[in-house]
Design an enzyme around this catalytic site. Structure first.
Site, PDB file in Angstrom:
ATOM      1  N   PRO A 240       0.731  -1.178  -0.125  1.00 59.14           N
ATOM      2  CA  PRO A 240      -0.064  -0.096   0.008  1.00 59.14           C
ATOM      3  C   PRO A 240       0.857   1.399   0.112  1.00 59.14           C
ATOM      4  O   PRO A 240       1.766   1.197   0.692  1.00 59.14           O
ATOM      5  CB  PRO A 240      -0.811  -0.363   1.403  1.00 59.14           C
ATOM      6  CG  PRO A 240      -0.825  -1.556   1.491  1.00 59.14           C
ATOM      7  CD  PRO A 240       0.593  -2.070   1.072  1.00 59.14           C
ATOM      8  N   GLU A 241       0.641   2.256  -0.869  1.00 58.38           N
ATOM      9  CA  GLU A 241       1.240   3.427  -1.010  1.00 58.38           C
ATOM     10  C   GLU A 241       0.379   4.526  -0.280  1.00 58.38           C
ATOM     11  O   GLU A 241      -0.515   4.333   0.444  1.00 58.38           O
ATOM     12  CB  GLU A 241       1.474   3.810  -2.577  1.00 58.38           C
ATOM     13  CG  GLU A 241       2.285   2.894  -3.071  1.00 58.38           C
ATOM     14  CD  GLU A 241       2.365   3.153  -4.499  1.00 58.38           C
ATOM     15  OE1 GLU A 241       2.657   4.209  -5.037  1.00 58.38           O
ATOM     16  OE2 GLU A 241       2.862   2.102  -5.120  1.00 58.38           O
TER      17      GLU A 241
END
Length: 291
Positions: free
Chosen positions: A2-3
């Site tokens: 996840p960014e």
């Protein structure tokens, strides 16, 4: 992994259910995740009220009463869900798509709900940091500015890139330059800014170190793509889901990422999306209009 948009989406989804709630009991199902839990982890957070949910780069922050902050990194496959401890559900009910064998941490709240951390690969971790010492902690002291914040502008980017002879994409993935950017959104921003991922990073600064038009375009593209991704709930490619169990939708708006051989979406460009490997990561871009 996840960014920034995915972590920010999780933060926004959890905040209404967690803010003001007290952690009544913590059930640790194992002694570690990617790293061991801090000593006396459960005892140190039980009984504390969650005052605020924040985010720094790709870290989720639960600021607790008494000046202590719970830092959560989701790693490759981590997720958080809030659900009723008894029959019934609200908007944060999670329709189980995750294997409960990977429910590693369960925090029971004072309103009868629970927050569960699920992580099949166990690349995520949790840590405790004094809130007033956070900026000096090893996790945060070297992070660059938040890309959505006012401090991240063309002048800031030019200063960070001045003299750097590395490829532009590699420089943008360096969390000391700007915090929270990852592979997907760097590819997307570079396409919007019409800049090659192979361009030397230093070329975004003039000889005197000031910002040129390329830096201006890139900062605008970074902020634009992140804002759109957050609005869409992030990108779901493998493991990521929102706090309510639904998928993010931004993957349907990708311009170049994972779109090998597709026509470039830039108006007037006749190029097609190509893939190269940089530092072991896939880079998608259009060699025709990204210079």
């Amino acid at each position: 992994m996840p960014e920034l948009p995915e972590v920010e989406t999780v933060r926004r989804g959890l905040a209404p259910a967690l803010t003001g709630r007290r952690i009544a009991r913590v059930d640790l199902r194992r002694p570690d995740l990617r790293f061991p839990f801090p000593p006396d982890f459960a005892m140190r957070i039980e009984g504390r009220r969650i005052e605020e949910l924040g985010r720094r780069a790709k870290y989720l922050l639960l600021h607790l009463e008494g000046g202590l902050s719970l830092v959560v990194h989701l790693g490759m496959s981590g997720s958080l869900r809030v659900e009723e401890a008894i029959a019934g559900a609200d908007s944060f009910h999670y329709e189980r798509a995750k294997d409960p064998r990977h429910d590693h941490v369960i925090m029971n709240l004072d309103d009868g709900k629970s927050m569960t951390y699920n992580d099949p690969r166990r690349f995520g971790f949790m840590n405790l940091v004094a809130r007033d010492e956070m900026d000096a902690s090893p996790m945060f002291r070297d992070l660059g500015p938040e890309p959505m914040g006012a401090a991240f502008d063309a002048a800031c980017l030019a200063r960070a890139l001045a003299g750097r002879q590395t490829p532009l994409k590699a420089a943008l993935l360096d969390q000391r330059v700007v915090a929270g950017l990852g592979n997907i959104y760097v590819c997307e921003a570079l396409n919007r800014a019409r800049l090659s991922p192979q361009r030397i990073a230093a070329t975004l600064a003039r000889r005197d170190g000031t910002a040129g038009q390329r830096a201006e375009r890139l900062v605008h593209a970074v902020k634009e793509v992140l804002a759109e991704a957050i609005e869409a709930g992030g990108s779901s490619l493998r493991d990521y889901v929102r706090s309510d169990g639904t998928l993010g939708m931004f993957q349907h708006a990708f311009r170049v990422y994972d779109r090998l051989d597709a026509p470039c979406p830039t108006p007037g460009c006749r190029g097609t999306v190509r893939r190269i490997v940089q530092a072991g990561r896939s880079t998608f871009y259009c060699p025709e209009c990204q210079r």
